[in-house]
Design a protein around this motif. Sequence first.
Motif, short mmCIF file in Angstrom:
data_model
loop_
_atom_site.label_atom_id
_atom_site.label_comp_id
_atom_site.label_asym_id
_atom_site.label_seq_id
_atom_site.Cartn_x
_atom_site.Cartn_y
_atom_site.Cartn_z
N SER A 83 0.81 -1.21 0.00
CA SER A 83 0.00 0.00 0.00
C SER A 83 0.85 1.26 0.00
O SER A 83 0.47 2.30 -0.57
N SER A 84 2.01 1.21 0.64
CA SER A 84 2.85 2.40 0.78
C SER A 84 3.20 3.02 -0.57
O SER A 84 3.27 4.25 -0.70
N LYS A 85 3.37 2.18 -1.57
CA LYS A 85 3.81 2.67 -2.88
C LYS A 85 2.72 3.43 -3.62
O LYS A 85 2.99 4.10 -4.62
N ASN A 86 1.50 3.32 -3.15
CA ASN A 86 0.40 4.08 -3.75
C ASN A 86 0.18 5.43 -3.07
O ASN A 86 -0.70 6.20 -3.48
N ARG A 89 5.22 6.66 -0.68
CA ARG A 89 6.23 6.16 0.25
C ARG A 89 6.88 4.90 -0.30
O ARG A 89 6.20 4.00 -0.76
N ASP A 90 8.19 4.84 -0.21
CA ASP A 90 8.89 3.65 -0.68
C ASP A 90 8.82 2.51 0.34
O ASP A 90 8.87 1.34 -0.03
N GLU A 91 8.71 2.87 1.61
CA GLU A 91 8.69 1.86 2.67
C GLU A 91 7.42 2.00 3.50
O GLU A 91 6.95 3.10 3.78
N HIS A 92 6.90 0.86 3.90
CA HIS A 92 5.71 0.81 4.77
C HIS A 92 6.11 1.25 6.18
O HIS A 92 7.19 0.88 6.68
N MET A 93 5.27 2.03 6.82
CA MET A 93 5.54 2.45 8.20
C MET A 93 5.65 1.24 9.10
O MET A 93 4.92 0.27 8.96
N GLN A 94 6.58 1.28 10.04
CA GLN A 94 6.81 0.15 10.93
C GLN A 94 5.56 -0.16 11.77
O GLN A 94 4.77 0.72 12.10
#
Length: 387
Positions: A83-86, A89-94
């Motif tokens: 989902s982050s890439k939509n 954001r390149d990385e998903h939140m921790q």
Amino acid sequence: MADHLAVLNMPTEALKRSHTTTSFEPFTLLSALSQVTERIGLAATASTTYDEPYHIARRFASLDHISNGRAAWNIVTTGNPESSKNFGRDEHMQHSDRYKRAREFYDVVTGLWDSFADDAFVRDQESGIYLNPDKMHVLNHSGGELKVRGPLNIARPVQGWPVIVQAGQSEPGRQLAAETAEMVFCSPKDLKSAKELYADIKGRAVAAGRDRDHIRILPAGMIIIGDSAEDAQAKRLKLDSLVHYDSAISSLSIALGTDASGFDPDAPLPKDLPPTNASHTARAGVLRLAEEEQLTVRQLAQRYGGYTGLAFVGTPETIADEMATWLAEDACDGFTVTLPYLPQGLDDVTQRLVPELQRRELFRKEYEGTTLREHLGLPRPENRFFS
């Protein structure tokens, strides 16, 4: 209405067999459904990671008004890393950071719903006064994750706040539920684990200063009804047999939070799985099942490609017996019904199981109110800024 924010979350061979590639945006559909229904609650999933509190507060307040008090917000932190890439954001939140944001997000949204006293809008034609400014509160929230001025540009919802729903079962998920949720979706595998989860969340809620009866815990249960126990089991086996391996391995990959398509299908699950930033609860369930039943990757995938959760399989009478036991032993306050197929699966529940539950006085025969809160026996929240 469940929701997801990414399509490319599985291999192409599984994607081409998946219905999840196309789905309505929940608020649009539920707004339409609100106009052709009168009593049924309308719950939408909305992400605290990939949305803003002002948007969420406004949408749910709108849905609550146009449905005359039937809206509910399923708080999710979004477990799917794709989902982050939509959202730039390149990385998903921790994982821990997502729950930290969600807790603050809840405070902001509920604070925005309390922007106006219930009698703030006087709408006096003679004087031309529409709003009493003394009944308006400016939130001015500035926290660790969020900064929102307010007030919300819509009157306080019919229910005060739409019903708060939460579904996480990880450690931070349980704590978030205990502090915020009024309805908890969960998926315990059996009566014992359900009782432990029930006691844990209710106990945490009391420790947080809440009334334990103001949380409804509703385990998910697939209901498969037959004319006999053998008939119901045959239906279950038929359903499981229809799972294609491409879809099965995709479901396993999602549950593990890592691509399982390269694993040896006929070997045990590898011991050295890479860490995941997806759902920790889902992965823990896979690992526990693989260990307990010594399953190969193929067997595990077939299980996850079908339905791995709690299932009530039998006649209306035997299923009602099981449900009565769960209710009597403080394992739940009700159930989230999972249907194996439509429309017959729903017809079986409403036309065969519900009458049996009503006969035992375990299910209402008439609605006692009009709002979702009234259906659930939940109080209307006091406005924190106006008595």
